[in-house]
Design a protein around this motif. Structure first.
Motif, PDB file in Angstrom:
ATOM      1  N   THR A 334     -32.831   4.082 -10.495  1.00 53.94           N
ATOM      2  CA  THR A 334     -31.468   4.553 -10.267  1.00 53.94           C
ATOM      3  C   THR A 334     -31.083   5.382 -11.485  1.00 53.94           C
ATOM      4  N   ASP A 335     -30.675   6.628 -11.248  1.00 59.13           N
ATOM      5  CA  ASP A 335     -30.399   7.548 -12.340  1.00 59.13           C
ATOM      6  C   ASP A 335     -28.980   8.087 -12.236  1.00 59.13           C
ATOM      7  N   ALA A 336     -28.381   8.345 -13.378  1.00 57.51           N
ATOM      8  CA  ALA A 336     -27.075   9.001 -13.453  1.00 57.51           C
ATOM      9  C   ALA A 336     -27.110   9.996 -14.609  1.00 57.51           C
ATOM     10  N   ASN A 337     -26.776  11.245 -14.323  1.00 57.61           N
ATOM     11  CA  ASN A 337     -26.830  12.301 -15.324  1.00 57.61           C
ATOM     12  C   ASN A 337     -25.555  13.127 -15.259  1.00 57.61           C
ATOM     13  N   GLY A 338     -25.061  13.505 -16.409  1.00 57.37           N
ATOM     14  CA  GLY A 338     -23.866  14.332 -16.450  1.00 57.37           C
ATOM     15  C   GLY A 338     -23.958  15.379 -17.545  1.00 57.37           C
ATOM     16  N   SER A 339     -23.434  16.576 -17.269  1.00 59.69           N
ATOM     17  CA  SER A 339     -23.414  17.650 -18.266  1.00 59.69           C
ATOM     18  C   SER A 339     -21.999  18.192 -18.389  1.00 59.69           C
ATOM     19  N   LEU A 340     -21.684  18.693 -19.582  1.00 58.13           N
ATOM     20  CA  LEU A 340     -20.365  19.262 -19.840  1.00 58.13           C
ATOM     21  C   LEU A 340     -20.525  20.399 -20.836  1.00 58.13           C
ATOM     22  N   PHE A 341     -19.926  21.549 -20.501  1.00 58.47           N
ATOM     23  CA  PHE A 341     -20.004  22.729 -21.364  1.00 58.47           C
ATOM     24  C   PHE A 341     -18.598  23.282 -21.554  1.00 58.47           C
ATOM     25  N   ALA A 342     -18.160  23.366 -22.806  1.00 56.89           N
ATOM     26  CA  ALA A 342     -16.820  23.859 -23.124  1.00 56.89           C
ATOM     27  C   ALA A 342     -16.929  25.100 -24.004  1.00 56.89           C
ATOM     28  N   ARG A 343     -16.091  26.097 -23.708  1.00 55.06           N
ATOM     29  CA  ARG A 343     -16.051  27.342 -24.470  1.00 55.06           C
ATOM     30  C   ARG A 343     -14.598  27.683 -24.785  1.00 55.06           C
ATOM     31  N   TYR A 344     -14.323  28.024 -26.063  1.00 56.95           N
ATOM     32  CA  TYR A 344     -12.988  28.491 -26.417  1.00 56.95           C
ATOM     33  C   TYR A 344     -13.118  29.804 -27.183  1.00 56.95           C
ATOM     34  N   HIS A 345     -12.565  30.861 -26.612  1.00 57.98           N
ATOM     35  CA  HIS A 345     -12.688  32.193 -27.185  1.00 57.98           C
ATOM     36  C   HIS A 345     -11.598  32.378 -28.244  1.00 57.98           C
ATOM     37  N   LEU A 346     -11.996  32.329 -29.500  1.00 64.01           N
ATOM     38  CA  LEU A 346     -11.037  32.488 -30.596  1.00 64.01           C
ATOM     39  C   LEU A 346     -10.443  33.886 -30.617  1.00 64.01           C
ATOM     40  N   ASN A 347     -11.281  34.873 -30.395  1.00 65.12           N
ATOM     41  CA  ASN A 347     -10.863  36.268 -30.338  1.00 65.12           C
ATOM     42  C   ASN A 347     -11.965  37.052 -29.642  1.00 65.12           C
ATOM     43  N   SER A 349     -14.413  38.489 -30.819  1.00 68.34           N
ATOM     44  CA  SER A 349     -15.721  38.489 -31.471  1.00 68.34           C
ATOM     45  C   SER A 349     -16.206  37.100 -31.881  1.00 68.34           C
ATOM     46  N   ALA A 350     -15.538  36.049 -31.440  1.00 69.28           N
ATOM     47  CA  ALA A 350     -15.991  34.701 -31.828  1.00 69.28           C
ATOM     48  C   ALA A 350     -15.562  33.679 -30.793  1.00 69.28           C
ATOM     49  N   GLU A 351     -16.382  32.650 -30.629  1.00 71.63           N
ATOM     50  CA  GLU A 351     -16.039  31.543 -29.747  1.00 71.63           C
ATOM     51  C   GLU A 351     -16.569  30.238 -30.310  1.00 71.63           C
ATOM     52  N   LEU A 352     -15.848  29.171 -29.999  1.00 72.71           N
ATOM     53  CA  LEU A 352     -16.313  27.817 -30.252  1.00 72.71           C
ATOM     54  C   LEU A 352     -16.976  27.299 -28.986  1.00 72.71           C
ATOM     55  N   TYR A 353     -18.029  26.502 -29.147  1.00 76.93           N
ATOM     56  CA  TYR A 353     -18.678  25.970 -27.951  1.00 76.93           C
ATOM     57  C   TYR A 353     -19.140  24.534 -28.197  1.00 76.93           C
ATOM     58  N   ALA A 354     -19.193  23.788 -27.116  1.00 79.81           N
ATOM     59  CA  ALA A 354     -19.679  22.408 -27.139  1.00 79.81           C
ATOM     60  C   ALA A 354     -20.493  22.162 -25.874  1.00 79.81           C
ATOM     61  N   ASP A 355     -21.721  21.658 -26.044  1.00 78.72           N
ATOM     62  CA  ASP A 355     -22.608  21.359 -24.923  1.00 78.72           C
ATOM     63  C   ASP A 355     -22.981  19.880 -24.979  1.00 78.72           C
ATOM     64  N   MET A 356     -23.014  19.225 -23.816  1.00 75.30           N
ATOM     65  CA  MET A 356     -23.382  17.817 -23.787  1.00 75.30           C
ATOM     66  C   MET A 356     -24.150  17.494 -22.514  1.00 75.30           C
ATOM     67  N   LEU A 357     -25.197  16.717 -22.657  1.00 74.78           N
ATOM     68  CA  LEU A 357     -25.929  16.171 -21.515  1.00 74.78           C
ATOM     69  C   LEU A 357     -26.147  14.686 -21.767  1.00 74.78           C
ATOM     70  N   TYR A 358     -25.762  13.865 -20.813  1.00 76.94           N
ATOM     71  CA  TYR A 358     -25.986  12.415 -20.923  1.00 76.94           C
ATOM     72  C   TYR A 358     -26.777  11.960 -19.703  1.00 76.94           C
ATOM     73  N   SER A 359     -27.760  11.095 -19.946  1.00 73.26           N
ATOM     74  CA  SER A 359     -28.610  10.611 -18.857  1.00 73.26           C
ATOM     75  C   SER A 359     -28.846   9.115 -18.990  1.00 73.26           C
ATOM     76  N   TYR A 360     -28.825   8.458 -17.845  1.00 76.08           N
ATOM     77  CA  TYR A 360     -29.170   7.035 -17.779  1.00 76.08           C
ATOM     78  C   TYR A 360     -30.164   6.846 -16.640  1.00 76.08           C
ATOM     79  N   SER A 361     -31.179   6.051 -16.896  1.00 73.09           N
ATOM     80  CA  SER A 361     -32.131   5.722 -15.838  1.00 73.09           C
ATOM     81  C   SER A 361     -32.689   4.329 -16.083  1.00 73.09           C
ATOM     82  N   ASN A 362     -33.135   3.689 -15.019  1.00 69.35           N
ATOM     83  CA  ASN A 362     -33.763   2.369 -15.159  1.00 69.35           C
ATOM     84  C   ASN A 362     -35.024   2.287 -14.313  1.00 69.35           C
TER      85      ASN A 362
END
Length: 939
Positions: A334-347, A349-362
């Motif tokens: 049984t598996d559960a996986n989730g991803s999340l990608f966030a982007r914030y455009h400062l201007n 010519s620049a952006e902040l970003y955050a990437d995440m992947l979480y996985s569970y399996s048994n």
């Protein structure tokens, strides 16, 4: 829904597709795109983009993994690359990331997958490029390092587990071959696998898939949900994948559910599920009599009977040929996986970003029925004896030996990227952390007040080092109950962990300065990293003697730090000739010592005409010593193996080792780490061409590769050491193809690693008592091959568009030398290594209107028989097919059939070891059918 019902629906759906096409539906779907260039350090989303500004930051040349073909040759690199898109994965029927990568012809090496339940990592999956060790391939997620799997592959290697990468959330996978350490650092010897997730999603999408296997078992369900939205300068995308799979048991495959399926022509020999063996000068089975076995006949589905095993030191016992079938071929999970990608455009010519992947399996697997034996002095009979039991599912349940591997992984990146003013300079600075936690749960017999007391009674002393008992013989032939089994056992739970984290800054420009032939590109990278791991094979209670036969926990724990810096230049020497030069220095520190390594790469791209690219590269590469090799404490445990020296002396071979009295011998295996190991080093060379027609409808690439590896670390398994010991003592390999000198460096080393009992031992004179091993830098390896790809697509006005592709790999040479002065082993000969010399895959896709159909096939070339005398196993050819139909603008239905012809593994008439095929090359899963419905909710 059963597989045959879904199969019938598939035929109907395909027929309807053809009918609609012939009826003249002229709505033509766009042809499937040729693989596009993508960045291995970033995913496909531009680093900087806003709703009002479509300016894109230029990609960092030093880390770009490109997949375009001419006429996009300007971004084609000097090294060959293969790209698997999300569309490829869906259309070609790949059920997970492992299937997609394993299907590549260049992934021709053998690997241990969930069929290999006797291994160390049945819950993990990995691939082998060019037949090399899987640890020689660097695996990245969105261009960033992933933590090693906490459990040691094959007992000694650190690998990257790809079992928990959710296939439904993948955008594409790039596979760049050849040495790449001058860009990526350690481990990039055979190549780099970069798995790029979907980080920019418009709207909301949901899909549900159900699948089943024609031969039984393996039913699966999968739910996928992805969504994305933008609020001004803030953008958020993510996905969720939930899946559940039933196990596939060997008893569900009729051709391997019994020892009676032995293809060698020998009569099946039942397992010794009830055995009493007299030891000493005249070892033999003590006949229980048919009347004793008769009441046990219901066990193992009515197959337990009074049995006979022919040969010296053997005889009569109660046994079943079907006990081997109570092992899994595919995990329950049984598996559960989730991803999340966030982007914030400062201007702009620049952006902040955050990437995440979480996985569970048994994942849960089962290596077979519980087993018990004991060698002792029987005071009642006045002789040394061995008693043995293999417990049937009717006694203790089919789940009594289930092994659970609870796996939790996460990958997080936080960074800022953009361009510097109006210049051509771009930058990316980020923090990345990847961690994997594994909890392994098994069931083991208790050492005290347990099964020994039940069968043998109280210990009455010792004799010649063996315990003395006066057991009740009736107990041996009485079936156990589940309640008794639970009373005699306890959970054995161990926790392992590995993490890596790094801080990285990259900068690049496409115009550092100008030459007559064009602008010079430049990129630089600075990186600081730390990694740590802790591996434990058993509960801490094992070291206190809590479990029977588990003498201690295999523990490996350590940490190290690393810094690196490097750069690359792309230099246009002529209008038609471009040089790519890169170099990097990595320094590792650990345990008061460490290693530093500089690597470099030179690549050339020559374009005499617009539609032809000639390319080549020469690179040095390395792999820092595996953490497990470095930090494994002295560990020991009892395992079963075969005394090949004694068995071969008595005339046994690979076809009948199971009949030898010295097979399944219990012995102590001892290993330890070595912090004085050096880096594994390599040199790689590639050259080839990429050609296409002017309209890019037809393209063809061919590349040659050569890799030479030095200072390779060697830690032989107990079984390998014992096979080598037999070769050294007898002077020849089993098949007679290779001579061995007992005075050679390897033979002297091996003979010192095997400790034998004195010839006066009352139970096993001259038998094996202990096998010792530790890792050292000694081996060299050399490998060459040719890979090729051919693609053709065209579009018609009335019957849709078509895409055809053909991929091929042929391994020309693969040799291995363990120590200087030893014979050079040809891995392509005589079953010296389990790998396919050649593989070819092909795809045909037809798109018309609302329909899309794909047929995918792969031919795995012939392999050697198990005794290494003939290369006559296979070839093994399988086909997958898919049909997709857009029912409504927002609804799609898909049907996939894998292994359409339900092809079994090829027969090897020399393989007398169950399951009678090489599980590292083939599988017995058979045909599977999947029905999927997808709905697009829109923005």
């Amino acid at each position: 829904m059963k597989a045959h019902v879904v199969s019938a629906f598939a035929v109907s759906l395909l027929a309807l597709s053809i009918g609609q096409a012939l009826a003249g539906d002229n709505e033509v779907a766009a042809p499937a795109p040729v693989a596009q260039s993508t960045s291995a350090q970033d995913n496909s989303t531009p680093p900087v983009a806003t709703a009002t500004d479509e300016k894109k930051t230029k990609k960092l040349e030093a880390v770009t993994v490109t997949g375009s073909l001419i006429p996009r040759a300007q971004i084609e690199g000097p090294s060959p690359i293969t790209t698997i898109t999300a569309k490829d994965i869906d259309q070609q029927g790949f059920t997970d990331t492992f299937d997609a990568l394993r299907s590549l012809p260049i992934a021709n090496g053998s690997v241990q997958d969930p069929q290999f339940t006797g291994g160390y990592t049945p819950g993990a999956k990995t691939v082998s490029l060019f037949g090399l060790n899987p640890s020689f391939t660097l695996t990245l997620l969105n261009g960033k390092p992933m933590a090693s799997y906490p459990l040691a592959y094959n007992g000694n290697n650190n690998i990257t587990d790809i079992a928990n990468i959710p296939v439904g959330l993948i955008d594409h996978i790039d596979v760049l071959t050849g040495g790449q350490s001058s860009i990526y650092g350690s481990a990039a010897i055979a190549g780099v696998v970069n798995i790029v997730m979907k980080d920019h999603i418009d709207g909301t999408h949901v899909s549900f898939r159900y699948g089943d296997y024609s031969d039984g078992g393996g039913a699966s369900k999968r739910l996928q949900l992805s969504s994305g939205h933008q609020w001004g300068d803030f953008e958020l995308s993510g996905g969720l994948q939930l899946s559940k799979e039933d196990p596939i048991w060997a008893y569900q495959r009729s051709y391997i559910d019994s020892y009676n399926d032995d293809p060698t022509g020998k009569p099946g020999v039942p397992s010794r599920t009830f055995l009493r063996l007299a030891e000493g000068d005249n070892p033999h089975y003590i006949d229980p009599g048919s009347a004793t076995c008769a009441p046990l006949s219901y066990l193992y589905n009515g197959t337990t009977a009074y049995s006979y095993r022919a040969g010296s030191s053997l005889g009569y016992y109660c046994g079943s040929p079907n006990n081997v079938s109570y092992a899994t071929l595919a995990n329950k999970s049984t598996d559960a996986n989730g991803s999340l990608f966030a982007r914030y455009h400062l201007n702009d010519s620049a952006e902040l970003y955050a990437d995440m992947l979480y996985s569970y399996s048994n994942p849960t697997y089962n290596g077979g029925s519980p087993f018990w034996n004991n060698t002792f002095y029987n005071k009642t009979s006045g002789q040394y004896e061995e008693w043995q039991r293999i417990f049937a599912p009717e006694e203790v349940g089919s789940d009594a030996q289930d092994q659970h591997v609870f796996t939790r992984t996460y990958n997080v990146s936080l960074g800022v990227r953009g361009s510097i003013g109006n210049s051509s300079w771009n930058y990316d600075g980020y923090y990345n952390r990847s961690q994997s936690n594994v909890t392994r749960k098994s069931t083991d017999f208790l050492a005290a007040n347990g099964i020994d007391d039940y069968y043998l009674g109280p210990q009455l002393g010792t004799s010649e080092g063996y315990p003395v008992f006066a057991p009740n013989l009736d107990r041996l032939y009485q079936p156990l109950t589940r309640a008794q089994y639970d009373q005699f056992t306890a959970p054995n739970i161990s926790d392992s962990m590995a993490w890596t984290q790094n801080e990285t800054l990259t900068a690049n420009t496409t115009s550092l300065f100008s030459l007559p032939a064009g602008d010079v590109g430049f990129a630089a990278i600075v990186q600081n990293s730390n990694e740590r791991f802790n591996n434990s094979s058993a509960s801490p209670a094992a070291a206190e003697g809590y479990y029977r036969g588990v003498t201690g926990s295999t523990t490996a724990s350590g940490k190290r730090s690393q810094y690196a810096f490097g750069g690359e230049m792309r230099i246009p020497l002529l209008e038609t000739l471009v040089a790519n030069v890169s170099s990097r220095y990595d320094k590792y520190s650990y345990a008061g010592t460490g290693n530093g390594k500089a690597t470099y790469k030179l690549g050339l791209e020559y374009r005499p005409i617009d539609t032809l690219l000639l390319r080549g590269s020469y690179a040095t590469a390395f792999r820092a010593p595996d953490m497990f090799y470095l930090f494994s404490s002295r560990s020991s445990g009892y395992s079963q193996s075969t005394d090949y020296y004694k068995c071969r002396q008595e005339g046994y071979n690979s076809q009948n080792y199971g009949d030898c009295a010295q097979s399944g011998t219990s012995m102590l295996a001892v290993s330890s780490g070595n912090t004085n190991l050096k880096d594994i080093t390599a040199k790689s060379f590639t050259y080839g061409f990429v050609w296409s027609t002017a309209d890019n409808n037809l393209s063809w690439s061919v590349d040659y590769n050569a890799i030479r590896i030095s200072n390779e670390v060697v830690t032989l398994s107990s079984d390998e050491i014992l096979q080598q010991e037999a070769n050294c003592r007898l002077g020849t390999s089993e098949n007679g193809e290779q001579a061995f000198d007992i005075n050679s460096p390897t033979c002297r080393e091996v003979l010192g690693e095997v400790k034998r009992l004195p010839s006066t031992d009352p139970v096993n004179p001259g038998g094996i008592s202990e096998v010792d091993t530790y890792p050292i830098n000694v081996a060299t390896e050399y490998q060459t091959g040719i890979q090729s790809s051919l693609n053709y697509h065209f579009k018609t006005s009335s019957i849709g568009s078509f895409l055809f592709s053909l991929d091929y790999y042929d391994e020309l040479k693969h040799t291995y030398q363990e120590k200087a002065g030893d014979p050079v082993t040809n891995y392509l000969c005589c079953a010296n290594s389990n790998e396919f010399k050649s593989r070819v895959s092909g795809t045909a896709t037809w798109n018309i209107g609302k329909w899309s159909s794909t047929l995918y096939g792969i031919r795995n070339g012939s392999s050697w028989n198990s005794i290494g005398t003939l290369k006559n196993i296979g070839p093994w050819i399988t086909f997958n097919g898919s049909v997709n139909y857009k029912v409504m603008p927002k609804t799609t239905i898909s049907l996939v059939v894998n292994n359409i012809a339900n092809k079994r593994p090829p027969t090897d008439t020399t393989n007398g070891n169950w399951p009678y095929y090489d599980v590292t090359l083939y599988n017995a899963l058979g045909r599977s059918v999947y029905l999927e419905v997808g709905y697009d909710f829109g923005k």
